[in-house]
Motif scaffolding. Structure first.
Motif, PDB file in Angstrom:
ATOM      1  N   PRO A 243      34.351  43.413  55.132  1.00 55.43           N
ATOM      2  CA  PRO A 243      34.212  44.387  54.041  1.00 55.43           C
ATOM      3  C   PRO A 243      34.849  43.914  52.734  1.00 55.43           C
ATOM      4  O   PRO A 243      34.366  44.263  51.643  1.00 55.43           O
ATOM      5  N   TYR A 244      35.900  43.120  52.818  1.00 56.13           N
ATOM      6  CA  TYR A 244      36.526  42.589  51.603  1.00 56.13           C
ATOM      7  C   TYR A 244      35.631  41.537  50.962  1.00 56.13           C
ATOM      8  O   TYR A 244      35.450  41.522  49.731  1.00 56.13           O
TER       9      TYR A 244
ATOM     10  N   ASN B 146      40.191  51.409  52.678  1.00 58.64           N
ATOM     11  CA  ASN B 146      40.904  52.686  52.518  1.00 58.64           C
ATOM     12  C   ASN B 146      40.731  53.316  51.142  1.00 58.64           C
ATOM     13  O   ASN B 146      41.226  54.418  50.892  1.00 58.64           O
ATOM     14  N   GLY B 147      40.043  52.631  50.238  1.00 56.93           N
ATOM     15  CA  GLY B 147      39.718  53.201  48.942  1.00 56.93           C
ATOM     16  C   GLY B 147      40.818  53.167  47.908  1.00 56.93           C
ATOM     17  O   GLY B 147      40.618  53.627  46.782  1.00 56.93           O
ATOM     18  N   THR B 148      41.984  52.610  48.221  1.00 63.28           N
ATOM     19  CA  THR B 148      43.083  52.607  47.264  1.00 63.28           C
ATOM     20  C   THR B 148      42.911  51.487  46.238  1.00 63.28           C
ATOM     21  O   THR B 148      42.345  50.428  46.521  1.00 63.28           O
TER      22      THR B 148
ATOM     23  N   ALA C 256      40.246  40.205  46.399  1.00 59.18           N
ATOM     24  CA  ALA C 256      39.257  41.168  46.911  1.00 59.18           C
ATOM     25  C   ALA C 256      39.851  42.443  47.498  1.00 59.18           C
ATOM     26  O   ALA C 256      39.213  43.120  48.291  1.00 59.18           O
ATOM     27  N   GLY C 257      41.070  42.798  47.080  1.00 63.17           N
ATOM     28  CA  GLY C 257      41.637  44.072  47.507  1.00 63.17           C
ATOM     29  C   GLY C 257      42.345  44.055  48.839  1.00 63.17           C
ATOM     30  O   GLY C 257      42.680  45.130  49.371  1.00 63.17           O
ATOM     31  N   LEU C 258      42.597  42.877  49.414  1.00 67.37           N
ATOM     32  CA  LEU C 258      43.321  42.818  50.678  1.00 67.37           C
ATOM     33  C   LEU C 258      44.699  43.468  50.532  1.00 67.37           C
ATOM     34  O   LEU C 258      45.401  43.228  49.552  1.00 67.37           O
ATOM     35  N   PRO C 259      45.106  44.292  51.486  1.00 65.43           N
ATOM     36  CA  PRO C 259      46.423  44.929  51.394  1.00 65.43           C
ATOM     37  C   PRO C 259      47.537  43.886  51.358  1.00 65.43           C
ATOM     38  O   PRO C 259      47.448  42.828  51.999  1.00 65.43           O
TER      39      PRO C 259
ATOM     40  N   ASP D 168      43.520  39.695  40.561  1.00 67.83           N
ATOM     41  CA  ASP D 168      42.526  40.752  40.368  1.00 67.83           C
ATOM     42  C   ASP D 168      43.055  42.093  40.877  1.00 67.83           C
ATOM     43  O   ASP D 168      43.740  42.162  41.895  1.00 67.83           O
ATOM     44  N   VAL D 169      42.761  43.135  40.147  1.00 61.64           N
ATOM     45  CA  VAL D 169      43.064  44.510  40.580  1.00 61.64           C
ATOM     46  C   VAL D 169      41.771  45.073  41.153  1.00 61.64           C
ATOM     47  O   VAL D 169      40.867  45.478  40.418  1.00 61.64           O
ATOM     48  N   THR D 170      41.681  45.093  42.483  1.00 65.05           N
ATOM     49  CA  THR D 170      40.439  45.415  43.156  1.00 65.05           C
ATOM     50  C   THR D 170      40.644  46.558  44.145  1.00 65.05           C
ATOM     51  O   THR D 170      41.639  46.595  44.860  1.00 65.05           O
TER      52      THR D 170
END
Length: 366
Positions: free
Chosen positions: A254-255, A17-19, A309-312, A10-12
């Motif tokens: 938050p993720y 940090n909003g990236t 979920a956008g985890l770095p 997924d591209v989340t």
């Protein structure tokens, strides 16, 4: 027992940090995740297949071949290969080709996906999903096992003397898992053929997982493939590991809250209580995962979702390091301590299928 990572690609947006990574960055991240999995001694990397945003893995064999060229031991698999909307002929040839490129380090999991619109995009009717899955897989098995296939069915044009190229490596088709979270027909199909059954139980309570796996085991035995407890079972799961339970929850919350799949619903505490999601320390992840065998019996493959979920990426790589160095060694030891001698510890791989399992030997003319 095999342990590994699966990614849905997924591209989340990172909610902290909003990236948002580009598609290219997300593909590169998945590659680095696979390489890290091999580095820390995990057995399997599996990619999903999707044809819609916000996901990028539309061509699993392309990506797995790229990873194969950079690894030595990692088993390359899929978290879903769409048996309903992909042509069985193309599946047969693509995965046989990948077998040759990787030296046999391939298996795959069939499923129907989680996106309704994909059916008309590929000229299929979602109302026919189960019959499509059954017919397409039956044809695929013949394509992998017979030197020339003449066939007619309901959902694709007939074949007359069709020869699959290339044939499977060593005339040995890859091992197949059938993945389903709610369809007993798919568990029945896996049992009928003596294939593996994978229950991706990241969203479901233990009672549901136990019901699906138990049905597969009973039918596996009924079809004469072995005892019920010898059936080949795999499970999914998701973990986030921290130095303390509270620290893990504070970082991951938050993720979780903004995840495209399960965000904006039950709280993190409610979800971890009701499903196998584990957010806590190494010891908590070990104990929770060991408990899966109390629900479904001794099983052969455990895959973890780590990168959702956008985890770095740097956080994901650290999670894989913890998993491979602190969690999995203890899980291997304790799962094998409890496993009866007559229950397989691993699913079949290319070498065991080639050397021991009966299969058609394809004859090729010069």
């Amino acid at each position: 027992m095999q342990f590994g990572i699966f990614s849905i690609g997924d591209v989340t947006r990172d909610p902290v940090n909003g990236t948002i990574p580009s598609e290219g960055q997300r593909i590169e991240a998945m590659t680095r995740i696979a390489l890290k999995a091999e580095e820390v001694g995990l057995d399997v990397f599996a990619t999903g297949e999707h044809h819609n945003p916000p996901f990028v893995p539309s061509s699993p064999t392309t990506h797995l071949a790229f990873i194969a060229a950079q690894t030595q031991n990692l088993l390359l698999s899929t978290a879903t290969t769409l048996i309903t909307t992909n042509d069985p002929v193309k599946i047969a040839e693509d995965y046989a080709f990948l077998q040759h490129l990787s030296g046999g380090r391939v298996d795959l999991m069939f499923g129907r996906g989680n996106t309704g619109p994909v059916y008309p995009w590929f000229g299929k009717d979602i109302r026919e999903a189960i019959p499509l899955a059954v017919e397409n897989y039956h044809l695929l098995r013949r394509l992998w096992r017979e030197p020339s296939v003449t066939w007619q069915g309901k959902y694709r044009t007939p074949l007359e003397g069709f020869v699959t190229t290339p044939a499977p490596l060593d005339d040995t088709p890859p091992f197949v898992w059938h993945g389903s979270i709610r369809s007993p027909q798919i568990a029945e199909q896996a049992a009928y053929y003596g294939d593996g059954f994978f229950h991706n139980n990241i969203f479901w309570p233990p009672e549901h997982t136990e019901k699906m796996v138990s049905m597969y085991r009973r039918r596996y035995e009924a079809y004469g493939h072995g005892q019920a407890d010898q059936a080949i079972v795999g499970l999914g799961g998701q973990v986030f590991i921290g130095d303390t339970e509270q620290g893990a929850k504070d970082f991951f919350r938050p993720y979780f809250d903004n995840a495209p799949v399960y965000g904006h619903g039950p709280s993190l505490e409610e979800f971890t209580a009701q499903t196998p999601l584990t957010v806590g320390t190494v010891e908590q992840v070990i104990e929770r995962t060991l408990g899966f065998a109390d629900v479904v019996g001794d099983y052969q493959r455990q895959l973890f979702l780590i990168d959702h979920a956008g985890l770095p990426l740097e956080v994901v790589l650290d999670q894989i390091e913890r998993l491979g160095t602190q969690v999995v060694p203890e899980l291997r030891r304790r799962f094998e301590q409890r496993r009866p001698d007559h229950v397989p510890s691993d699913p079949p791989v290319h070498a065991t299928l080639r050397d021991y399992a009966p299969h058609w030997k394809v004859e090729h003319s010069a």
